[in-house]
Design a protein around this motif. Structure first.
Motif, short mmCIF file in Angstrom:
data_model
loop_
_atom_site.label_atom_id
_atom_site.label_comp_id
_atom_site.label_asym_id
_atom_site.label_seq_id
_atom_site.Cartn_x
_atom_site.Cartn_y
_atom_site.Cartn_z
N THR A 115 21.90 -3.20 22.30
CA THR A 115 20.80 -4.16 22.25
C THR A 115 21.02 -5.10 21.07
OG1 THR A 115 19.48 -2.60 20.97
CG2 THR A 115 19.18 -2.58 23.36
N ALA A 116 20.25 -6.19 21.06
CA ALA A 116 20.38 -7.17 19.98
C ALA A 116 19.90 -6.56 18.67
CB ALA A 116 19.57 -8.42 20.32
N PRO A 117 20.65 -6.73 17.58
CA PRO A 117 20.22 -6.17 16.29
C PRO A 117 19.03 -6.92 15.75
CG PRO A 117 22.17 -7.52 16.01
CD PRO A 117 21.93 -7.42 17.49
N PRO A 118 18.21 -6.28 14.93
CA PRO A 118 17.06 -6.98 14.35
C PRO A 118 17.53 -8.04 13.36
CG PRO A 118 17.31 -4.80 13.38
CD PRO A 118 18.27 -4.87 14.53
N PRO A 119 16.71 -9.06 13.11
CA PRO A 119 17.10 -10.09 12.15
C PRO A 119 17.17 -9.53 10.74
CG PRO A 119 14.82 -10.39 12.85
CD PRO A 119 15.40 -9.32 13.72
N PRO A 120 17.95 -10.14 9.87
CA PRO A 120 18.07 -9.64 8.50
C PRO A 120 16.72 -9.68 7.78
CG PRO A 120 19.84 -11.20 8.99
CD PRO A 120 18.87 -11.26 10.13
N ASP A 165 9.77 -9.41 16.38
CA ASP A 165 8.32 -9.61 16.37
C ASP A 165 7.79 -9.72 14.95
OD1 ASP A 165 5.83 -9.89 17.67
OD2 ASP A 165 5.36 -7.78 17.28
N ASP A 166 8.32 -8.90 14.05
CA ASP A 166 7.90 -8.97 12.65
C ASP A 166 8.27 -10.31 12.03
OD1 ASP A 166 6.96 -6.44 12.97
OD2 ASP A 166 8.58 -5.44 11.88
N GLY A 215 -0.39 -6.82 10.31
CA GLY A 215 -0.23 -6.15 9.02
C GLY A 215 -0.39 -4.65 9.06
N PRO A 216 -1.39 -4.10 9.79
CA PRO A 216 -1.52 -2.63 9.82
C PRO A 216 -0.33 -1.91 10.45
CG PRO A 216 -3.58 -3.68 10.47
CD PRO A 216 -2.55 -4.76 10.40
N GLN A 217 0.41 -2.55 11.34
CA GLN A 217 1.56 -1.92 11.98
C GLN A 217 2.87 -2.18 11.25
OE1 GLN A 217 -0.49 -4.00 13.97
NE2 GLN A 217 -1.76 -2.25 14.64
N SER A 218 2.95 -3.24 10.46
CA SER A 218 4.21 -3.62 9.82
C SER A 218 3.98 -3.93 8.35
CB SER A 218 4.83 -4.83 10.53
OG SER A 218 5.98 -5.27 9.85
N PRO A 219 4.50 -3.11 7.44
CA PRO A 219 4.38 -3.44 6.00
C PRO A 219 5.08 -4.73 5.62
CG PRO A 219 4.99 -1.12 6.33
CD PRO A 219 5.11 -1.81 7.66
N VAL A 220 6.15 -5.06 6.35
CA VAL A 220 6.87 -6.30 6.04
C VAL A 220 6.00 -7.51 6.34
CG1 VAL A 220 8.91 -7.67 6.59
CG2 VAL A 220 9.10 -5.20 6.45
N LYS A 252 12.25 -19.62 3.45
CA LYS A 252 12.74 -18.37 2.85
C LYS A 252 12.52 -17.19 3.79
CE LYS A 252 14.22 -19.94 -1.11
NZ LYS A 252 15.65 -19.84 -1.52
N ALA A 253 11.39 -17.19 4.49
CA ALA A 253 11.12 -16.10 5.43
C ALA A 253 12.09 -16.13 6.60
CB ALA A 253 9.68 -16.20 5.94
N THR A 254 12.55 -17.31 6.99
CA THR A 254 13.56 -17.40 8.04
C THR A 254 14.85 -16.71 7.63
OG1 THR A 254 12.61 -19.52 8.73
CG2 THR A 254 14.82 -19.02 9.52
N GLU A 255 15.15 -16.75 6.34
CA GLU A 255 16.36 -16.10 5.82
C GLU A 255 16.13 -14.61 5.53
OE1 GLU A 255 17.22 -18.39 2.40
OE2 GLU A 255 17.75 -20.22 3.52
N GLY A 256 14.91 -14.13 5.76
CA GLY A 256 14.61 -12.72 5.50
C GLY A 256 14.20 -12.44 4.07
N VAL A 257 13.80 -13.46 3.32
CA VAL A 257 13.43 -13.32 1.91
C VAL A 257 11.92 -13.48 1.77
CG1 VAL A 257 13.73 -14.25 -0.42
CG2 VAL A 257 15.65 -14.21 1.18
#
Length: 208
Positions: A85-90, A96-97, A132-137, A191-196
């Motif tokens: 399957t496709a790996p999650p984004p960095p 979804d997150d 937010g309640p399902q994903s700390p990120v 920055k969020a697009t880059e995973g930061v």
């Protein structure tokens, strides 16, 4: 001594002896090759259908068409265990997150633009409550954007009051307070697009 007349039958040619040159053999006499059994008979399999031709089992008319791939057929759409399957984004557990994090940052900038600096907090709040309640990120991104937008919403209100009190002398203060959350909200989204996780400057932590 009595002489017997010559027998006429003794003048008949011997059927087994070859005929003189230039004469055809008598009818019914065997000829070389012509009278051999099977000389002109059709040999088995010479002109007939050979085994394994077009009608043989497994030829052009074999049933079943193309065989299925090894492993029991084709995988269903969507992926199954054992298929890659496709790996999650960095920086994110899943796509979804990442989507909700981008909503928090870019949505804050869009709300500040459309609401004249007064609605930048709406999109981050929706992201924090919904995902937010399902994903700390997602919660971390939403809280960072929400605190920044709330801070500058208050600053915009104060700047508008000051501009009114000074009779428009400080009219530029509300304009600056509207542009700042738009600009930094876009930076936070990039920055969020880059995973930061972007740390907003000039932000007070209203939400922990």
């Amino acid at each position: 001594m009595t002489d017997f007349p010559p027998q006429h039958g003794s003048d008949r040619p011997d059927p087994t002896s070859p005929p003189p040159q230039g004469q055809n053999p008598p009818y019914g006499s065997p000829t070389s090759g012509g009278g051999q059994p099977g000389a002109h008979d059709q040999q088995p399999g010479e002109y007939g259908q050979q085994p394994g031709g077009y009608g043989q089992p497994g030829g052009y008319g074999q049933p079943g068409g193309y065989p299925p791939p090894a492993g029991g057929g084709y995988p269903p759409y969507g992926g199954q265990p054992g298929y890659p399957t496709a790996p999650p984004p960095p920086g994110y557990p899943s796509n979804d997150d990442k989507t909700w994090a981008l909503i928090a940052h870019f949505g804050g900038a869009g709300g500040a633009l459309l609401g004249s600096g007064g609605l930048g907090w709406l999109a981050p709040l929706i992201a924090m409550v919904s995902k937010g309640p399902q994903s700390p990120v997602v919660r971390a991104h939403a809280v960072a954007a929400l605190n920044f937008q709330i801070t500058w919403t208050i600053v915009t209100i104060v700047a508008a009051v000051i501009a009114v009190i000074t009779c428009g002398v400080l009219f530029f203060l509300p304009m600056i307070s509207i542009l700042i959350p738009i600009i930094f909200g876009i930076i936070g989204g990039v920055k969020a697009t880059e995973g930061v996780l972007y740390q907003y400057p000039m932000s007070y932590a209203f939400v922990k």
